[in-house]
Design a protein around this motif. Structure first.
Motif, PDB file in Angstrom:
ATOM      1  N   TYR A  77       0.844  -1.198   0.000  1.00 15.39           N
ATOM      2  CA  TYR A  77       0.000   0.000   0.000  1.00 15.39           C
ATOM      3  C   TYR A  77       0.875   1.242   0.000  1.00 15.39           C
ATOM      4  CZ  TYR A  77      -3.453   3.446   1.455  1.00 15.39           C
ATOM      5  OH  TYR A  77      -4.273   4.545   1.527  1.00 15.39           O
ATOM      6  N   HIS A  78       0.526   2.182  -0.879  1.00 26.61           N
ATOM      7  CA  HIS A  78       1.301   3.414  -0.968  1.00 26.61           C
ATOM      8  C   HIS A  78       0.421   4.651  -0.907  1.00 26.61           C
ATOM      9  CE1 HIS A  78       4.754   0.945  -1.906  1.00 26.61           C
ATOM     10  NE2 HIS A  78       4.024   0.326  -2.808  1.00 26.61           N
ATOM     11  N   GLY A  79      -0.753   4.515  -0.328  1.00 25.46           N
ATOM     12  CA  GLY A  79      -1.684   5.641  -0.260  1.00 25.46           C
ATOM     13  C   GLY A  79      -1.459   6.491   0.978  1.00 25.46           C
ATOM     14  N   ARG A  80      -2.356   7.463   1.134  1.00 27.35           N
ATOM     15  CA  ARG A  80      -2.329   8.368   2.284  1.00 27.35           C
ATOM     16  C   ARG A  80      -3.732   8.415   2.879  1.00 27.35           C
ATOM     17  NH1 ARG A  80      -0.569  13.705   0.347  1.00 27.35           N
ATOM     18  NH2 ARG A  80      -0.390  14.172   2.548  1.00 27.35           N
ATOM     19  N   PRO A  81      -4.011   7.568   3.873  1.00 29.28           N
ATOM     20  CA  PRO A  81      -5.377   7.464   4.396  1.00 29.28           C
ATOM     21  C   PRO A  81      -5.911   8.733   5.043  1.00 29.28           C
ATOM     22  CG  PRO A  81      -4.015   5.650   5.207  1.00 29.28           C
ATOM     23  CD  PRO A  81      -3.117   6.586   4.472  1.00 29.28           C
ATOM     24  N   VAL A  82      -5.083   9.467   5.773  1.00 27.97           N
ATOM     25  CA  VAL A  82      -5.610  10.639   6.481  1.00 27.97           C
ATOM     26  C   VAL A  82      -6.139  11.687   5.508  1.00 27.97           C
ATOM     27  CG1 VAL A  82      -5.046  12.556   8.035  1.00 27.97           C
ATOM     28  CG2 VAL A  82      -4.345  10.232   8.622  1.00 27.97           C
ATOM     29  N   PRO A  83      -5.368  12.133   4.515  1.00 26.32           N
ATOM     30  CA  PRO A  83      -5.945  13.116   3.576  1.00 26.32           C
ATOM     31  C   PRO A  83      -7.194  12.600   2.854  1.00 26.32           C
ATOM     32  CG  PRO A  83      -3.564  13.034   3.314  1.00 26.32           C
ATOM     33  CD  PRO A  83      -3.950  11.915   4.252  1.00 26.32           C
ATOM     34  N   ALA A  84      -7.215  11.327   2.540  1.00 25.32           N
ATOM     35  CA  ALA A  84      -8.392  10.758   1.870  1.00 25.32           C
ATOM     36  C   ALA A  84      -9.628  10.864   2.761  1.00 25.32           C
ATOM     37  CB  ALA A  84      -8.133   9.307   1.488  1.00 25.32           C
ATOM     38  N   HIS A  85      -9.450  10.676   4.063  1.00 21.86           N
ATOM     39  CA  HIS A  85     -10.587  10.738   4.983  1.00 21.86           C
ATOM     40  C   HIS A  85     -10.941  12.170   5.370  1.00 21.86           C
ATOM     41  CE1 HIS A  85      -9.790   6.463   5.220  1.00 21.86           C
ATOM     42  NE2 HIS A  85     -11.012   6.332   5.682  1.00 21.86           N
ATOM     43  N   LEU A  86      -9.968  13.068   5.399  1.00 28.20           N
ATOM     44  CA  LEU A  86     -10.257  14.455   5.770  1.00 28.20           C
ATOM     45  C   LEU A  86     -11.223  15.130   4.804  1.00 28.20           C
ATOM     46  CD1 LEU A  86      -6.781  15.805   6.932  1.00 28.20           C
ATOM     47  CD2 LEU A  86      -8.796  15.359   8.350  1.00 28.20           C
ATOM     48  N   LYS A  87     -11.245  14.703   3.560  1.00 32.04           N
ATOM     49  CA  LYS A  87     -12.139  15.324   2.586  1.00 32.04           C
ATOM     50  C   LYS A  87     -13.591  14.856   2.713  1.00 32.04           C
ATOM     51  CE  LYS A  87     -11.549  12.111  -1.208  1.00 32.04           C
ATOM     52  NZ  LYS A  87     -11.333  11.955  -2.620  1.00 32.04           N
ATOM     53  N   LEU A  88     -13.842  13.856   3.546  1.00 31.88           N
ATOM     54  CA  LEU A  88     -15.194  13.308   3.711  1.00 31.88           C
ATOM     55  C   LEU A  88     -15.967  14.141   4.735  1.00 31.88           C
ATOM     56  CD1 LEU A  88     -14.238   9.533   3.832  1.00 31.88           C
ATOM     57  CD2 LEU A  88     -15.036  10.853   1.851  1.00 31.88           C
ATOM     58  N   LYS A  89     -16.699  15.108   4.274  1.00 33.37           N
ATOM     59  CA  LYS A  89     -17.372  16.073   5.162  1.00 33.37           C
ATOM     60  C   LYS A  89     -18.630  15.529   5.830  1.00 33.37           C
ATOM     61  CE  LYS A  89     -14.204  18.981   4.232  1.00 33.37           C
ATOM     62  NZ  LYS A  89     -13.042  18.902   5.072  1.00 33.37           N
ATOM     63  N   THR A  90     -19.184  14.428   5.338  1.00 36.73           N
ATOM     64  CA  THR A  90     -20.412  13.893   5.951  1.00 36.73           C
ATOM     65  C   THR A  90     -20.119  12.855   7.030  1.00 36.73           C
ATOM     66  OG1 THR A  90     -20.651  12.192   4.246  1.00 36.73           O
ATOM     67  CG2 THR A  90     -21.775  14.292   3.859  1.00 36.73           C
ATOM     68  N   VAL A  91     -18.860  12.484   7.186  1.00 33.86           N
ATOM     69  CA  VAL A  91     -18.491  11.479   8.192  1.00 33.86           C
ATOM     70  C   VAL A  91     -18.462  12.143   9.565  1.00 33.86           C
ATOM     71  CG1 VAL A  91     -16.634   9.949   8.981  1.00 33.86           C
ATOM     72  CG2 VAL A  91     -17.192  10.094   6.544  1.00 33.86           C
ATOM     73  N   VAL A  92     -19.063  11.453  10.539  1.00 33.44           N
ATOM     74  CA  VAL A  92     -19.039  11.894  11.929  1.00 33.44           C
ATOM     75  C   VAL A  92     -18.300  10.836  12.748  1.00 33.44           C
ATOM     76  CG1 VAL A  92     -21.160  13.269  11.713  1.00 33.44           C
ATOM     77  CG2 VAL A  92     -21.288  10.886  12.468  1.00 33.44           C
ATOM     78  N   GLU A  93     -17.879  11.226  13.923  1.00 31.91           N
ATOM     79  CA  GLU A  93     -17.080  10.328  14.763  1.00 31.91           C
ATOM     80  C   GLU A  93     -17.766   8.985  15.003  1.00 31.91           C
ATOM     81  OE1 GLU A  93     -14.763  10.377  19.055  1.00 31.91           O
ATOM     82  OE2 GLU A  93     -15.900  12.137  18.442  1.00 31.91           O
ATOM     83  N   ALA A  94     -19.062   8.992  15.218  1.00 24.80           N
ATOM     84  CA  ALA A  94     -19.799   7.750  15.499  1.00 24.80           C
ATOM     85  C   ALA A  94     -19.772   6.772  14.325  1.00 24.80           C
ATOM     86  CB  ALA A  94     -21.244   8.078  15.868  1.00 24.80           C
ATOM     87  N   ASP A  95     -19.505   7.259  13.117  1.00 26.34           N
ATOM     88  CA  ASP A  95     -19.434   6.363  11.961  1.00 26.34           C
ATOM     89  C   ASP A  95     -18.313   5.344  12.120  1.00 26.34           C
ATOM     90  OD1 ASP A  95     -21.577   7.648  10.764  1.00 26.34           O
ATOM     91  OD2 ASP A  95     -20.283   8.999   9.593  1.00 26.34           O
ATOM     92  N   PHE A  96     -17.269   5.708  12.840  1.00 27.71           N
ATOM     93  CA  PHE A  96     -16.170   4.770  13.041  1.00 27.71           C
ATOM     94  C   PHE A  96     -16.587   3.593  13.922  1.00 27.71           C
ATOM     95  CE2 PHE A  96     -13.907   8.391  11.452  1.00 27.71           C
ATOM     96  CZ  PHE A  96     -12.952   7.814  10.631  1.00 27.71           C
TER      97      PHE A  96
END
Length: 153
Positions: A77-96
């Motif tokens: 894997y050579h991606g960057r998970p944090v930037p990919a998730h930061l752009k998700l504006k509809t995600v809330v903490e409880a979704d995790f």
């Protein structure tokens, strides 16, 4: 403070899971089973559908690479998970919590207990890291001047 330095032990790098049944094929099956559940979930399904649309195969392959890197330490894997998730504006903490619940169901169904425990420990660490990055960004909460002052302490 008296200037005393307290040495902390260096964290040991995670080791690859050594189980002959856990290979890329197994992880790919686990990823696909998990994302079938995600897609069916009333909360998570629409979030993923909004990002992935109908082009699931590249995402499933990327997630297989991700979990192979996490579990097998194979460097795939050579991606960057944090930037990919930061752009998700509809995600809330409880979704995790939903994500972890579905992941737990999947690994408990497909894995022997010791293997499931490894997957879950790493998934919980990843979820915690992403939640901290997405919802608890200290400099943003403090403001620029306070963050600079703290960094000088």
């Amino acid at each position: 403070m008296s200037g005393t330095f307290i040495a902390r032990p260096k964290p040991q790098p995670e080791k690859a899971l050594e189980d002959p049944a856990v290979d890329r094929e197994f992880i790919g099956r686990l990823v696909r089973t998990f994302y079938t559940r995600v897609r069916s979930d009333a909360r998570l399904g629409p979030i993923f559908a909004g990002e992935i649309k109908d082009d699931w195969e590249p995402h499933l392959e990327k997630m297989t690479d991700f979990w192979c890197a996490v579990i097998l330490k194979d460097g795939s894997y050579h991606g960057r998970p944090v930037p990919a998730h930061l752009k998700l504006k509809t995600v809330v903490e409880a979704d995790f919590d939903i994500w972890l619940g579905l992941f737990r169901e999947t690994v408990e169904e497909l894995c022997p207990p010791a293997v499931a425990a490894t997957f879950l420990e790493r998934a919980e660490r990843i979820a915690k890291s992403l939640k901290l990055a997405m919802f608890f960004r200290l400099p943003a909460a403090l403001g620029t001047d306070a963050a600079r002052a703290r960094s000088r302490e």
